[in-house]
Design an enzyme around this catalytic site. Sequence first.
Site, PDB file in Angstrom:
ATOM      1  N   ARG A  22     -13.519  13.338   6.182  1.00 41.82           N
ATOM      2  CA  ARG A  22     -14.522  14.123   5.449  1.00 41.82           C
ATOM      3  C   ARG A  22     -15.916  13.564   5.697  1.00 41.82           C
ATOM      4  NH1 ARG A  22     -12.373  10.265   1.871  1.00 41.82           N
ATOM      5  NH2 ARG A  22     -13.970   8.820   1.158  1.00 41.82           N
ATOM      6  N   LYS A  50       0.841  -1.200   0.000  1.00 40.41           N
ATOM      7  CA  LYS A  50       0.000   0.000   0.000  1.00 40.41           C
ATOM      8  C   LYS A  50       0.876   1.249   0.000  1.00 40.41           C
ATOM      9  CE  LYS A  50      -4.022  -1.924   2.398  1.00 40.41           C
ATOM     10  NZ  LYS A  50      -5.030  -1.716   3.461  1.00 40.41           N
TER      11      LYS A  50
HETATM   12  C1  MV4 Z   1      -7.152  -4.355   2.526  1.00 41.36           C
HETATM   13  C2  MV4 Z   1      -7.830  -5.484   2.022  1.00 41.36           C
HETATM   14  C3  MV4 Z   1      -7.361  -6.724   2.406  1.00 41.36           C
HETATM   15  N1  MV4 Z   1      -6.302  -6.834   3.251  1.00 41.36           N
HETATM   16  N2  MV4 Z   1      -6.107  -4.522   3.356  1.00 41.36           N
HETATM   17  C4  MV4 Z   1      -9.398  -1.036  -0.082  1.00 41.36           C
HETATM   18  C5  MV4 Z   1      -9.780   0.347   0.307  1.00 41.36           C
HETATM   19  C6  MV4 Z   1      -8.803   0.723   1.351  1.00 41.36           C
HETATM   20  N3  MV4 Z   1      -9.345   1.633   2.292  1.00 41.36           N
HETATM   21  C7  MV4 Z   1      -8.397  -0.566   1.960  1.00 41.36           C
HETATM   22  N4  MV4 Z   1      -8.824  -1.611   1.086  1.00 41.36           N
HETATM   23  C8  MV4 Z   1      -8.554  -2.901   1.376  1.00 41.36           C
HETATM   24  N5  MV4 Z   1      -7.512  -3.118   2.206  1.00 41.36           N
HETATM   25  C9  MV4 Z   1      -5.709  -5.726   3.701  1.00 41.36           C
HETATM   26  N6  MV4 Z   1      -4.658  -5.857   4.520  1.00 41.36           N
HETATM   27  C10 MV4 Z   1      -8.925  -5.279   1.197  1.00 41.36           C
HETATM   28  C11 MV4 Z   1      -9.282  -3.999   0.849  1.00 41.36           C
HETATM   29  C12 MV4 Z   1     -10.435  -3.857   0.004  1.00 41.36           C
HETATM   30  C13 MV4 Z   1     -10.512  -4.470  -1.268  1.00 41.36           C
HETATM   31  C14 MV4 Z   1      -9.475  -5.232  -1.806  1.00 41.36           C
HETATM   32  C15 MV4 Z   1      -9.581  -5.835  -3.035  1.00 41.36           C
HETATM   33  C16 MV4 Z   1     -10.751  -5.670  -3.791  1.00 41.36           C
HETATM   34  C17 MV4 Z   1     -11.787  -4.909  -3.304  1.00 41.36           C
HETATM   35  C18 MV4 Z   1     -11.684  -4.308  -2.036  1.00 41.36           C
HETATM   36  C19 MV4 Z   1     -12.744  -3.552  -1.546  1.00 41.36           C
HETATM   37  C20 MV4 Z   1     -12.645  -2.979  -0.298  1.00 41.36           C
HETATM   38  C21 MV4 Z   1     -11.498  -3.128   0.467  1.00 41.36           C
END
Ligand code: MV4
Length: 506
Positions: A294, A160
């Site tokens: 926000r 990330k």
């Molecule tokens: C993640 C995750 C799985 N594992 N972190 C996406 C938005 C952001 N705020 C954080 N997100 C995610 N973080 C970890 N450690 C899954 C998401 C996630 C996501 C990932 C793949 C496809 C669609 C998603 C939708 C919402 C959140």
Amino acid sequence: MPEISKILIANRGEIAVRIVRACRDAGINSAAVYSDPDRTAFHVRAADEAYPLHDVTSAESYLVHEKIIDAAKSCGAQAIHPGYGFLAENHVFADLCRENDIIFIGPTPEVINLLGDKLEARRTAIKAGLPLTPASEHDVADIDRARAEAEKIGYPILIKAAAGGGGKGMRIVHSADDLEAALITAASEASSAFGDRRVYIEKYFDRPRHIEIQILADTHGNAVHMGERECSIQRRHQKVIEESPSAVVDDKLRAHMGEAAVAIALESGYVGAGTVEFLVDQELKFYFLEVNTRLQVEHPVTEMVTGIDLVIEQFKIARGEKLSLKQKDIAHRGHAIECRIYAEDVPAGFVPSTGHLSAYREPAGPGVRVDSGFVAGDTIPVYYDPLIAKLITWGDDRRQSISRMRRALTEYAVQGVDTTIPFELKVMANERFVEGKLSTHFIPEEFPDLAASMAQTDDEVELSAMAAALIDFQQREKTAAAAGRPARQADSWKLSGRLEGLRKVW
Ligand code: MV4
């Protein structure tokens, strides 16, 4: 206490209209701003007064700090409401407001800056005692460091961007073989998207739920939470359908997650309305993700189940009032769902379908709320988010809010552009949705054909936005030529600048 008798709304579309309505309810004058394509937009007509920003793209209009500050000063607004998107989470802009003695309706620049850095936000969450996903404590500058951290956490991992958020620039890595390549692309994407190449590593959770808690905090050190919103139905990290309460959150889990959200609010010195995002795994364990500083798009579902007007609460906090709400007084009644009505061609992969709303009639009736930015006869510009409206239904329970949503979606009449309505009707009829068995993989799993035709990368999304702008340009030229006049501001230099403008903000 500072007097607020006029608020400048630094936004457009449905959220600008939503804020105008709150101003009217509160007896506050509202001032809109508008770009060239928005000169006759609904938010401009709805506000008490309106000021031109000139020019076309967001980068040339709604995002120009000085233009917004000048408009606020010249109309005598004491406060600016940024809505969501645009300048809402921009600490430089919030600071500029402060320098100009204008109240920024939101947290302080320091808090926006702190929580905008995901590594700092995680540190703050640790201090506040929140449960977190296993992750590297610092950014992983080199491959050796990344390898060591990834081994410690265990694959699959997620890279990330420290300056990211909302899923932008994330990369899943399944094995050590793929780490180096993913790290290089993630860092360079982070660098070009956010001007900050720092990335870090988190354990990847498969098929989690995305559940967030609404918070309110005043300038006197008080904070409350308003329960959760389930936002698992997303595509490309953009939410499509949200609801409250979540089918899996009971009173005990709500209290736990709510206490965690309040704890990070107090730890960070949060002021205003905010949202604390969590991942919830299959065992219903929850993990802090990030804080959105926000008012969010999906705030109405919380308003519908709590009866609290979040924008009015933002005004009171901005005036320096103490929260009148006590945690024990915040009750949750019934169930609400929101469908975002986008002008999009869903079968083509959720691509913008902008144009003239030749016919447009919104649904109504018991339990129906429509927060809209357009009326019949309007044109949906290609230059901004193609959200037409948000349709929210309320019911005594989830069954009733779903059946009212079906009724309202069926009643919604839109001609001239494609919309997400037919897709949302399919979701309302989907067995797994009705059973509340949601995860972030709901759309690709239940609609595999759609997932296949969807633009997968940020580059592909950007390309379709540019294609839409190009088609719009050609259309305008043709119309102008047919009328025997030069197209308005339509020379190729303007066009290329505009395409560049789209590139910067998408
Ligand atoms: C993640 C995750 C799985 N594992 N972190 C996406 C938005 C952001 N705020 C954080 N997100 C995610 N973080 C970890 N450690 C899954 C998401 C996630 C996501 C990932 C793949 C496809 C669609 C998603 C939708 C919402 C959140």
